[in-house]
Motif scaffolding. Structure first.
Motif, short mmCIF file in Angstrom:
data_model
loop_
_atom_site.label_atom_id
_atom_site.label_comp_id
_atom_site.label_asym_id
_atom_site.label_seq_id
_atom_site.Cartn_x
_atom_site.Cartn_y
_atom_site.Cartn_z
N LEU A 8 0.84 -1.19 0.00
CA LEU A 8 0.00 0.00 0.00
C LEU A 8 0.88 1.24 0.00
O LEU A 8 1.94 1.27 0.62
CB LEU A 8 -0.90 0.02 1.24
CG LEU A 8 -1.93 -1.10 1.38
CD1 LEU A 8 -2.76 -0.88 2.64
CD2 LEU A 8 -2.81 -1.21 0.16
N SER A 9 0.43 2.28 -0.68
CA SER A 9 1.16 3.55 -0.73
C SER A 9 0.98 4.30 0.60
O SER A 9 0.12 3.95 1.43
CB SER A 9 0.63 4.42 -1.87
OG SER A 9 -0.70 4.83 -1.57
N GLU A 12 -2.55 5.48 0.82
CA GLU A 12 -3.49 4.40 1.15
C GLU A 12 -3.38 4.01 2.62
O GLU A 12 -4.40 3.71 3.26
CB GLU A 12 -3.22 3.19 0.26
CG GLU A 12 -3.61 3.42 -1.19
CD GLU A 12 -3.13 2.33 -2.12
OE1 GLU A 12 -3.93 1.94 -3.00
OE2 GLU A 12 -1.98 1.85 -1.97
N MET A 13 -2.17 4.02 3.16
CA MET A 13 -1.99 3.71 4.59
C MET A 13 -2.68 4.77 5.45
O MET A 13 -3.33 4.43 6.44
CB MET A 13 -0.50 3.65 4.93
CG MET A 13 0.19 2.40 4.46
SD MET A 13 -0.39 0.92 5.30
CE MET A 13 0.21 1.25 6.93
N LEU A 16 -6.41 4.13 5.21
CA LEU A 16 -6.78 2.91 5.92
C LEU A 16 -6.80 3.12 7.43
O LEU A 16 -7.73 2.69 8.11
CB LEU A 16 -5.79 1.78 5.57
CG LEU A 16 -5.95 0.46 6.31
CD1 LEU A 16 -7.28 -0.21 5.94
CD2 LEU A 16 -4.79 -0.46 6.01
N ARG A 48 -0.74 -5.44 -0.38
CA ARG A 48 -2.04 -5.20 -1.00
C ARG A 48 -2.95 -6.44 -0.86
O ARG A 48 -4.14 -6.32 -0.63
CB ARG A 48 -1.82 -4.86 -2.48
CG ARG A 48 -3.03 -4.34 -3.19
CD ARG A 48 -2.67 -3.68 -4.50
NE ARG A 48 -1.75 -2.56 -4.34
CZ ARG A 48 -2.08 -1.37 -3.90
NH1 ARG A 48 -3.32 -1.12 -3.56
NH2 ARG A 48 -1.19 -0.40 -3.79
#
Length: 71
Positions: A8-9, A12-13, A16, A48
């Motif tokens: 995950l980028s 995205e982290m 999340l 991912r």
């Protein structure tokens, strides 16, 4: 068309976990029960496939198993 990244980028982290600070991300991932590793710079890393629910290939077994037993 390129393949998606394995991990995950940062964005995205943050989405999340709800946090941009790595220590808070780690605390949140633990609370959510999401498997992660911490890299050399102290950032949590999530694959991912963990989030998408795909199974990852099994890790290689340690040790050696003979091809023929009882010969």
């Amino acid at each position: 068309m390129s393949a998606p990244d394995l991990f995950l980028s940062d964005a995205e982290m943050a989405k999340l976990t709800g946090f941009k600070i790595k220590s808070k991300q780690i605390t949140r991932l633990r609370a959510q029960g999401i498997a992660f590793r911490v890299n050399a710079s102290g950032h949590p890393v999530v694959t991912r496939s963990t989030i998408e629910g795909r199974r990852e290939p099994a890790e290689a077994q340690d040790g050696w198993t003979p091809g023929l037993v009882g010969v």
